[in-house]
Design a protein around this motif. Structure first.
Motif, PDB file in Angstrom:
ATOM      1  N   GLN A  38      -1.465   8.771  -6.064  1.00 16.69           N
ATOM      2  CA  GLN A  38      -1.637   7.322  -5.967  1.00 16.69           C
ATOM      3  C   GLN A  38      -3.099   6.994  -6.202  1.00 16.69           C
ATOM      4  O   GLN A  38      -4.000   7.692  -5.715  1.00 16.69           O
ATOM      5  CB  GLN A  38      -1.195   6.800  -4.593  1.00 16.69           C
ATOM      6  N   ARG A  95       0.805  -1.217   0.000  1.00 15.87           N
ATOM      7  CA  ARG A  95       0.000   0.000   0.000  1.00 15.87           C
ATOM      8  C   ARG A  95       0.843   1.274   0.000  1.00 15.87           C
ATOM      9  O   ARG A  95       0.336   2.355  -0.227  1.00 15.87           O
ATOM     10  CB  ARG A  95      -0.929  -0.007   1.212  1.00 15.87           C
ATOM     11  N   SER A  96       2.128   1.122   0.308  1.00 19.09           N
ATOM     12  CA  SER A  96       3.002   2.286   0.373  1.00 19.09           C
ATOM     13  C   SER A  96       3.881   2.340  -0.871  1.00 19.09           C
ATOM     14  O   SER A  96       4.490   1.330  -1.252  1.00 19.09           O
ATOM     15  CB  SER A  96       3.884   2.204   1.620  1.00 19.09           C
ATOM     16  N   SER A 103       8.071   0.016  -3.240  1.00 14.82           N
ATOM     17  CA  SER A 103       6.826  -0.282  -2.527  1.00 14.82           C
ATOM     18  C   SER A 103       7.128  -1.083  -1.273  1.00 14.82           C
ATOM     19  O   SER A 103       8.144  -1.773  -1.165  1.00 14.82           O
ATOM     20  CB  SER A 103       5.844  -1.028  -3.431  1.00 14.82           C
ATOM     21  N   SER A 134      -3.340   1.323  -5.734  1.00 13.19           N
ATOM     22  CA  SER A 134      -1.984   1.564  -5.220  1.00 13.19           C
ATOM     23  C   SER A 134      -0.975   1.957  -6.294  1.00 13.19           C
ATOM     24  O   SER A 134       0.146   2.335  -5.951  1.00 13.19           O
ATOM     25  CB  SER A 134      -1.438   0.371  -4.416  1.00 13.19           C
ATOM     26  N   SER A 176       1.025   4.279  -8.705  1.00 17.32           N
ATOM     27  CA  SER A 176       1.375   5.671  -8.450  1.00 17.32           C
ATOM     28  C   SER A 176       1.997   6.308  -9.689  1.00 17.32           C
ATOM     29  O   SER A 176       2.579   5.621 -10.538  1.00 17.32           O
ATOM     30  CB  SER A 176       2.357   5.756  -7.279  1.00 17.32           C
ATOM     31  N   PHE A 200       0.479   6.647   0.558  1.00 17.97           N
ATOM     32  CA  PHE A 200      -0.120   5.515   1.253  1.00 17.97           C
ATOM     33  C   PHE A 200      -1.626   5.712   1.202  1.00 17.97           C
ATOM     34  O   PHE A 200      -2.129   6.764   1.614  1.00 17.97           O
ATOM     35  CB  PHE A 200       0.375   5.442   2.701  1.00 17.97           C
ATOM     36  N   SER A 201      -2.326   4.712   0.702  1.00 11.10           N
ATOM     37  CA  SER A 201      -3.784   4.793   0.590  1.00 11.10           C
ATOM     38  C   SER A 201      -4.224   6.091  -0.068  1.00 11.10           C
ATOM     39  O   SER A 201      -5.087   6.817   0.460  1.00 11.10           O
ATOM     40  CB  SER A 201      -4.441   4.653   1.975  1.00 11.10           C
ATOM     41  N   GLU A 202      -3.617   6.389  -1.195  1.00  7.04           N
ATOM     42  CA  GLU A 202      -3.974   7.523  -2.049  1.00  7.04           C
ATOM     43  C   GLU A 202      -3.649   8.889  -1.453  1.00  7.04           C
ATOM     44  O   GLU A 202      -4.055   9.916  -2.016  1.00  7.04           O
ATOM     45  CB  GLU A 202      -5.464   7.461  -2.434  1.00  7.04           C
TER      46      GLU A 202
END
Lengths: 110, 117
Positions: B68, B30-31, B93, B72, B74, B50-52
């Motif tokens: 993002q 997620r990152s 990531s 996920s 980006s 992270f999480s948009e």
């Protein structure tokens, strides 16, 4: 911010042991990581020290001493394929961002 | 499991143009962090999503931006390109990586080599 200093170049003989140091000035960080990067390639994770002491992963070991603001990566039984750049890195606690060291270019000679 | 992918791998632009680079993280991660790598400055942190949401930002001018998506993936954008923007741009990531004591292992993509003429 963080400042992580490493020797720029190290040369060692195949089969020998080499230590790559990382000294830092930091106000606080979660742990010390090490990455390897071959020419033209992506950095790959080698090890992580959350606490002081020695972590061993096969031929590679990493050490951290927060009281001395110092860490190192130890490579044993050097192989030609270990010729690469090595970076130490931290994630600081205040800004939560990653900082990489200046990088050490290791050349293994026969 | 597929690794981190970045597109394009190579890009040539001229000063003043803008560029968009893409990164697809490892499934489940997620990152996503972005770095600029140059011979003189080494690896420098651009930003992390992270999480948009942009969670962290390095010391780069506002010409550098990113975003993002819900899956996920980006993108990073550089506007009004300068010669000094020539570099290898790396995306990395991780599952989360924000927790103390957690192995902060990042998985890097092969990078996008940007040349500004």
């Amino acid at each position: 911010g963080q400042s992580l200093e490493q020797p720029s170049e190290v040369t060692a003989v195949e089969g020998a042991i080499v230590q790559i140091n990382c000294t830092y000035q930091t106000s606080g960080f979660y742990g010390l990581s090490w990455y390897q990067q071959h020419d033209g390639g992506a950095p790959t994770f080698l090890s992580y020290n959350a606490l002081d002491g020695l972590e061993e992963t096969g031929r590679f070991s990493s050490f951290l001493s927060r009281s001395d603001s110092y860490g190192y990566l130890l490579l044993q039984e050097l192989q030609m394929k270990d010729s690469a750049s090595y970076f130490c890195a931290v994630r600081d606690q205040s800004g939560n961002q990653f900082y990489f060291g200046t990088g050490t270019s290791l050349t293994v000679i026969p | 499991k597929a690794g981190v992918t970045q597109t394009p791998r190579y890009l040539i632009k001229t000063r003043g143009q803008q560029v968009t680079l893409s990164c697809s993280p490892i499934s489940g991660h997620r990152s996503v962090s972005w770095y600029q790598q140059t011979p003189g400055q080494g690896l420098q942190f651009l930003f992390e999503y992270f999480s948009e949401t942009q969670r962290n930002k390095g010391n780069f001018p506002g010409r550098f931006s990113g975003r993002q998506f819900s899956n996920s993936r980006s993108e990073m954008n550089v506007s009004t390109l300068e010669l000094g923007d020539s570099a290898l741009y790396l995306c990395a990531s991780s599952l989360d990586g924000s927790l103390a004591g957690v192995n902060n292992e990042q998985f890097f993509g092969p990078g996008t080599r940007l040349t500004v003429l």
